[in-house]
Design an enzyme around this catalytic site. Sequence first.
Site, mmCIF file in Angstrom:
data_model
loop_
_atom_site.group_PDB
_atom_site.id
_atom_site.type_symbol
_atom_site.label_atom_id
_atom_site.label_comp_id
_atom_site.label_asym_id
_atom_site.label_seq_id
_atom_site.Cartn_x
_atom_site.Cartn_y
_atom_site.Cartn_z
ATOM 1 N N ASP A 189 0.779 -1.197 0.028
ATOM 2 C CA ASP A 189 0.064 -0.083 -0.035
ATOM 3 C C ASP A 189 0.864 1.147 0.059
ATOM 4 O O ASP A 189 0.775 2.043 0.983
ATOM 5 C CB ASP A 189 -0.828 0.068 1.225
ATOM 6 C CG ASP A 189 -1.603 -1.364 1.405
ATOM 7 O OD1 ASP A 189 -2.162 -1.762 0.555
ATOM 8 O OD2 ASP A 189 -1.762 -1.875 2.621
ATOM 9 N N GLU A 232 -11.331 -0.201 -3.567
ATOM 10 C CA GLU A 232 -10.588 0.157 -2.724
ATOM 11 C C GLU A 232 -9.512 0.911 -3.015
ATOM 12 O O GLU A 232 -9.317 1.181 -4.319
ATOM 13 C CB GLU A 232 -10.020 -0.790 -1.786
ATOM 14 C CG GLU A 232 -9.121 -1.873 -2.272
ATOM 15 C CD GLU A 232 -8.840 -3.083 -1.415
ATOM 16 O OE1 GLU A 232 -9.462 -3.321 -0.306
ATOM 17 O OE2 GLU A 232 -7.845 -3.488 -1.734
#
Length: 329
Positions: free
Chosen positions: A45, A214
């Site tokens: 991420d 997401e």
Amino acid sequence: AGGVHDNGGWCAMAACARMRSQHFALEAVEGRGGNPLPIAAFTADPAAHVWEDGTLWLYPSHDPDTNPSWWVMEDYHSYSSRDLVQWQDHGVMFRSSDVAWGDPYLYAPDVCYHHGRYYLFFPKTEGAIGVAVSDHPQGPFSDALGRPLVSRASAPGVQRVFDPSVFLDDLDEAYLVFGGGEGGGDARIAPLSRDLLSLAQPPQHVQGTPLFFEAAWLHKRRSLYYFSYSDRDGSHTRIAYSTAEHPMGPYTPRGVILDDVLFWTNHHSIVEYPKGSDRWYLFYHEGDGSDYTRRVHLDRIFYEPDGSLRKVVRTRGGVAPALPSLSHC
């Protein structure tokens, strides 16, 4: 993001994607950086930013180092580079135990520099987003509010209140993007207050983000705003993007810029380095042996004359060394 505590259908889909991804061959090209980045810890991420002195900083999540069986992510490290090839680990900048509220784990974060301070936006698993502050890019960061900045109560209808990203516009206006869930309708954006510690308006749905799943990220090139995110199309989780003339939208879907990566989750950031060079990079992660042990990768991303983004070619070679502009030296 980290994971989602979902039902068996989600797990079956992840397993299907895992088997498919293990047979995907990366294209090998020349380059001196190499993928994954030379970072010892499992990281995912990646949120990349260039601060005032021209250094590029990387703020990823931290997958467990030993015996992972889920996304048990309990702290953040910060990393920096002046050439995108050599990276310095500045150690732990924030721990889940530093926060007295919320669920136990720290999923995908982001950091914003604003008026001399650094603001860390962090999700506690997938139910709330907080903000912490520091006087230094490497931290340590301290919880600024002692409570969530955004929760399910303040973002009704959003299945997963996580994956925050903050975009600072040319007019010194900050916007928070976040959200996640099935069905494609959970992308949210909200202007932040001047001190970045509250929402200036309630979160709004980001129109024009089909199959949104997401990993929202917002950046600007010239006069166009790019909202990129992980979509979900069956067992596929790709990075798609949409564009608009205003950060709040409405957005127009433009296509996919990154296909499925090794194993399942897909999360990225897009950054110009050095600033003003119009050389752009895509940070993303790949699974390294499992869904729960990931490593950050880096490749170039290119714009077409009409402003559209060319699909990124994932490489083993990575990128050649890049140096900050002389004005920052």
